[in-house]
Design a protein around this motif. Structure first.
Motif, PDB file in Angstrom:
ATOM      1  N   GLU A 143       0.823  -1.210   0.000  1.00 39.50           N
ATOM      2  CA  GLU A 143       0.000   0.000   0.000  1.00 39.50           C
ATOM      3  C   GLU A 143       0.859   1.263   0.000  1.00 39.50           C
ATOM      4  O   GLU A 143       0.579   2.231  -0.712  1.00 39.50           O
ATOM      5  N   GLY A 144       1.939   1.251   0.781  1.00 35.59           N
ATOM      6  CA  GLY A 144       2.798   2.432   0.857  1.00 35.59           C
ATOM      7  C   GLY A 144       3.427   2.770  -0.478  1.00 35.59           C
ATOM      8  O   GLY A 144       3.460   3.943  -0.888  1.00 35.59           O
ATOM      9  N   GLU A 145       3.942   1.767  -1.193  1.00 35.04           N
ATOM     10  CA  GLU A 145       4.581   2.036  -2.482  1.00 35.04           C
ATOM     11  C   GLU A 145       3.569   2.495  -3.516  1.00 35.04           C
ATOM     12  O   GLU A 145       3.853   3.369  -4.337  1.00 35.04           O
ATOM     13  N   LEU A 146       2.378   1.917  -3.459  1.00 32.18           N
ATOM     14  CA  LEU A 146       1.326   2.346  -4.379  1.00 32.18           C
ATOM     15  C   LEU A 146       1.034   3.831  -4.187  1.00 32.18           C
ATOM     16  O   LEU A 146       0.934   4.592  -5.160  1.00 32.18           O
ATOM     17  N   GLU A 147       0.906   4.252  -2.933  1.00 32.02           N
ATOM     18  CA  GLU A 147       0.596   5.655  -2.655  1.00 32.02           C
ATOM     19  C   GLU A 147       1.738   6.570  -3.072  1.00 32.02           C
ATOM     20  O   GLU A 147       1.507   7.698  -3.529  1.00 32.02           O
ATOM     21  N   HIS A 148       2.978   6.108  -2.919  1.00 37.51           N
ATOM     22  CA  HIS A 148       4.123   6.909  -3.362  1.00 37.51           C
ATOM     23  C   HIS A 148       4.061   7.137  -4.873  1.00 37.51           C
ATOM     24  O   HIS A 148       4.323   8.252  -5.356  1.00 37.51           O
ATOM     25  N   ARG A 149       3.721   6.099  -5.626  1.00 32.94           N
ATOM     26  CA  ARG A 149       3.649   6.225  -7.074  1.00 32.94           C
ATOM     27  C   ARG A 149       2.523   7.175  -7.492  1.00 32.94           C
ATOM     28  O   ARG A 149       2.684   7.987  -8.404  1.00 32.94           O
ATOM     29  N   VAL A 150       1.402   7.068  -6.807  1.00 32.69           N
ATOM     30  CA  VAL A 150       0.278   7.946  -7.124  1.00 32.69           C
ATOM     31  C   VAL A 150       0.621   9.399  -6.788  1.00 32.69           C
ATOM     32  O   VAL A 150       0.402  10.301  -7.599  1.00 32.69           O
ATOM     33  N   SER A 151       1.177   9.638  -5.608  1.00 31.08           N
ATOM     34  CA  SER A 151       1.483  11.014  -5.209  1.00 31.08           C
ATOM     35  C   SER A 151       2.561  11.608  -6.104  1.00 31.08           C
ATOM     36  O   SER A 151       2.518  12.798  -6.450  1.00 31.08           O
ATOM     37  N   HIS A 152       3.533  10.798  -6.506  1.00 28.17           N
ATOM     38  CA  HIS A 152       4.571  11.275  -7.421  1.00 28.17           C
ATOM     39  C   HIS A 152       3.954  11.700  -8.748  1.00 28.17           C
ATOM     40  O   HIS A 152       4.287  12.761  -9.283  1.00 28.17           O
ATOM     41  N   ARG A 153       3.044  10.901  -9.269  1.00 30.44           N
ATOM     42  CA  ARG A 153       2.394  11.250 -10.537  1.00 30.44           C
ATOM     43  C   ARG A 153       1.587  12.529 -10.400  1.00 30.44           C
ATOM     44  O   ARG A 153       1.569  13.364 -11.315  1.00 30.44           O
ATOM     45  N   MET A 154       0.918  12.720  -9.293  1.00 27.65           N
ATOM     46  CA  MET A 154       0.132  13.931  -9.090  1.00 27.65           C
ATOM     47  C   MET A 154       1.036  15.167  -9.026  1.00 27.65           C
ATOM     48  O   MET A 154       0.700  16.221  -9.575  1.00 27.65           O
ATOM     49  N   LYS A 155       2.186  15.043  -8.374  1.00 20.47           N
ATOM     50  CA  LYS A 155       3.089  16.196  -8.235  1.00 20.47           C
ATOM     51  C   LYS A 155       3.751  16.571  -9.553  1.00 20.47           C
ATOM     52  O   LYS A 155       4.123  17.737  -9.755  1.00 20.47           O
ATOM     53  N   ARG A 156       3.888  15.600 -10.450  1.00 24.88           N
ATOM     54  CA  ARG A 156       4.508  15.897 -11.742  1.00 24.88           C
ATOM     55  C   ARG A 156       3.673  16.894 -12.558  1.00 24.88           C
ATOM     56  O   ARG A 156       4.185  17.523 -13.486  1.00 24.88           O
ATOM     57  N   LYS A 157       2.410  17.046 -12.210  1.00 27.97           N
ATOM     58  CA  LYS A 157       1.537  17.940 -12.963  1.00 27.97           C
ATOM     59  C   LYS A 157       1.941  19.402 -12.843  1.00 27.97           C
ATOM     60  O   LYS A 157       1.413  20.256 -13.560  1.00 27.97           O
ATOM     61  N   ILE A 158       2.893  19.693 -11.964  1.00 30.40           N
ATOM     62  CA  ILE A 158       3.312  21.072 -11.753  1.00 30.40           C
ATOM     63  C   ILE A 158       3.786  21.725 -13.038  1.00 30.40           C
ATOM     64  O   ILE A 158       3.680  22.934 -13.212  1.00 30.40           O
ATOM     65  N   ILE A 159       4.293  20.919 -13.977  1.00 34.60           N
ATOM     66  CA  ILE A 159       4.833  21.517 -15.204  1.00 34.60           C
ATOM     67  C   ILE A 159       3.744  22.075 -16.111  1.00 34.60           C
ATOM     68  O   ILE A 159       4.021  22.890 -16.995  1.00 34.60           O
ATOM     69  N   ILE A 160       2.488  21.666 -15.912  1.00 30.61           N
ATOM     70  CA  ILE A 160       1.401  22.261 -16.706  1.00 30.61           C
ATOM     71  C   ILE A 160       0.359  22.959 -15.842  1.00 30.61           C
ATOM     72  O   ILE A 160      -0.458  23.727 -16.354  1.00 30.61           O
ATOM     73  N   GLU A 161       0.406  22.731 -14.522  1.00 35.52           N
ATOM     74  CA  GLU A 161      -0.576  23.351 -13.639  1.00 35.52           C
ATOM     75  C   GLU A 161       0.057  24.330 -12.659  1.00 35.52           C
ATOM     76  O   GLU A 161      -0.649  25.012 -11.918  1.00 35.52           O
ATOM     77  N   GLY A 162       1.386  24.411 -12.631  1.00 36.76           N
ATOM     78  CA  GLY A 162       2.072  25.297 -11.703  1.00 36.76           C
ATOM     79  C   GLY A 162       2.101  26.734 -12.190  1.00 36.76           C
ATOM     80  O   GLY A 162       1.465  27.105 -13.180  1.00 36.76           O
ATOM     81  N   SER A 163       2.906  27.562 -11.516  1.00 39.70           N
ATOM     82  CA  SER A 163       2.962  28.996 -11.826  1.00 39.70           C
ATOM     83  C   SER A 163       3.716  29.297 -13.117  1.00 39.70           C
ATOM     84  O   SER A 163       3.521  30.347 -13.717  1.00 39.70           O
ATOM     85  N   GLY A 164       4.584  28.388 -13.547  1.00 39.54           N
ATOM     86  CA  GLY A 164       5.323  28.604 -14.786  1.00 39.54           C
ATOM     87  C   GLY A 164       5.176  27.430 -15.733  1.00 39.54           C
ATOM     88  O   GLY A 164       6.158  26.736 -16.028  1.00 39.54           O
ATOM     89  N   PRO A 165       3.978  27.194 -16.244  1.00 45.30           N
ATOM     90  CA  PRO A 165       3.737  25.996 -17.061  1.00 45.30           C
ATOM     91  C   PRO A 165       4.463  26.043 -18.405  1.00 45.30           C
ATOM     92  O   PRO A 165       4.717  27.127 -18.949  1.00 45.30           O
ATOM     93  N   ILE A 166       4.779  24.869 -18.933  1.00 40.76           N
ATOM     94  CA  ILE A 166       5.393  24.782 -20.251  1.00 40.76           C
ATOM     95  C   ILE A 166       4.331  24.421 -21.280  1.00 40.76           C
ATOM     96  O   ILE A 166       3.284  23.865 -20.929  1.00 40.76           O
ATOM     97  N   PRO A 167       4.546  24.743 -22.555  1.00 43.38           N
ATOM     98  CA  PRO A 167       3.587  24.339 -23.589  1.00 43.38           C
ATOM     99  C   PRO A 167       3.459  22.814 -23.624  1.00 43.38           C
ATOM    100  O   PRO A 167       4.466  22.106 -23.612  1.00 43.38           O
ATOM    101  N   TYR A 168       2.227  22.351 -23.647  1.00 43.28           N
ATOM    102  CA  TYR A 168       1.969  20.912 -23.631  1.00 43.28           C
ATOM    103  C   TYR A 168       0.989  20.559 -24.733  1.00 43.28           C
ATOM    104  O   TYR A 168      -0.101  21.121 -24.818  1.00 43.28           O
TER     105      TYR A 168
END
Length: 283
Positions: A143-168
């Motif tokens: 369960e712990g590793e599953l949650e780490h993978r999910v949270s990591h994927r959610m945080k990666r969204k910063i490149i399109i949802e953060g304050s300085g997004p890149i063209p996607y």
């Protein structure tokens, strides 16, 4: 500089680019090393990313290699001197190194292009979708590793949802939109989320419909990350034993052409939004 135990993909890329410049100049490693007052072992460690390299040495090597591309030299210097400890460092020793490498490459990317055939692109995935996907891929995950993978994927969204997004820009096959990875309600939420993100100016979504004739591109799934200069682009693909980071110029040219072909075969952004709206209603 101290030797590294596990170089990152970005560090490996720097060493690889320095080696390419040396080989283009027709110099052997020992000859290049002599120009720095070093030996061939030190040069090998630099080019294999086991050892770091200073800005001064990068510029000296570029001069000895007769490299006059100032944009490339500046980009290589930035790679050599970067000391960023990004958010992904909290997952070091917890998730595979390739997860961290991808996050670091995304952090430095100037754009991202995706082709998705069987699953919604990772940057669009809702938490429920990502959890269901990881659970299915490996039901044995603690369960712990599953949650780490999910949270990591959610945080990666910063490149399109953060304050300085890149063209996607992404092209998604209708199959990926129709497959109910996490059930009916979660699928509807997932489609709605794609529509919300597609409204952003820096995000472009295109769909390849089922009824398209002559589309043999089921193996086209990829991620293309833009570098500071085009020769520093990276293509990321799933490989049988993990993630493959592709950076040879011939391969980069191939995948650029492949993305253009897939893009040309897809619906317009407006037509794609209409289709996604329709799919959301049908779920």
């Amino acid at each position: 500089m101290p030797r590294r135990r596990q170089p990152t993909a970005l560090q490996v890329r720097l060493g690889s680019e320095l080696r390419k410049l040396r080989e283009a100049a027709g110099l052997k490693a020992r000859e290049a090393a002599a120009l720095l007052g070093a030996d061939s072992v030190q040069m090998s460690q630099i080019e294999s990313a086991i050892a770091g390299v200073s800005e001064t040495r990068v510029r000296r090597l570029a001069a000895h290699y007769a490299c006059t591309d100032e944009e490339l030299i500046t980009a290589l210097v930035a790679m050599a001197t970067d000391r960023t400890r990004g958010w992904w460092e909290e997952y070091r020793g917890v998730l595979p190194a390739s997860y961290l490498d991808l996050s670091e490459l995304e952090r430095h990317a100037t754009f991202r292009h995706d082709v998705a055939v069987t699953h919604v692109p990772g940057l669009f995935q809702t938490e429920a979708y990502a959890r269901a996907l990881f659970s299915y891929m490996n039901p044995q995950f603690p369960e712990g590793e599953l949650e780490h993978r999910v949270s990591h994927r959610m945080k990666r969204k910063i490149i399109i949802e953060g304050s300085g997004p890149i063209p996607y820009e992404t092209v998604i096959h209708e199959a990926a939109l129709r497959i109910r990875v996490a059930g009916r309600a979660a699928s509807r939420t997932q489609l709605t989320r794609i529509l919300e993100l597609s409204a952003a100016e820096h995000v472009t979504v295109r769909v390849i419909p089922f009824d398209l004739d002559d589309f043999p591109g089921a193996g086209s799934a990829m991620v293309h990350l833009g570098g500071a200069v085009s020769c520093l682009d990276t293509v990321v693909r799933d490989a049988p034993h993990g993630t493959a980071f592709i950076d040879s110029q011939a391969q980069l040219d191939h995948f650029r052409k492949l993305f253009r072909r897939v893009k040309e075969a897809s619906l317009s952004p407006e037509q794609s939004r209409d289709l996604i709206h329709q799919l959301a209603k049908e779920v």
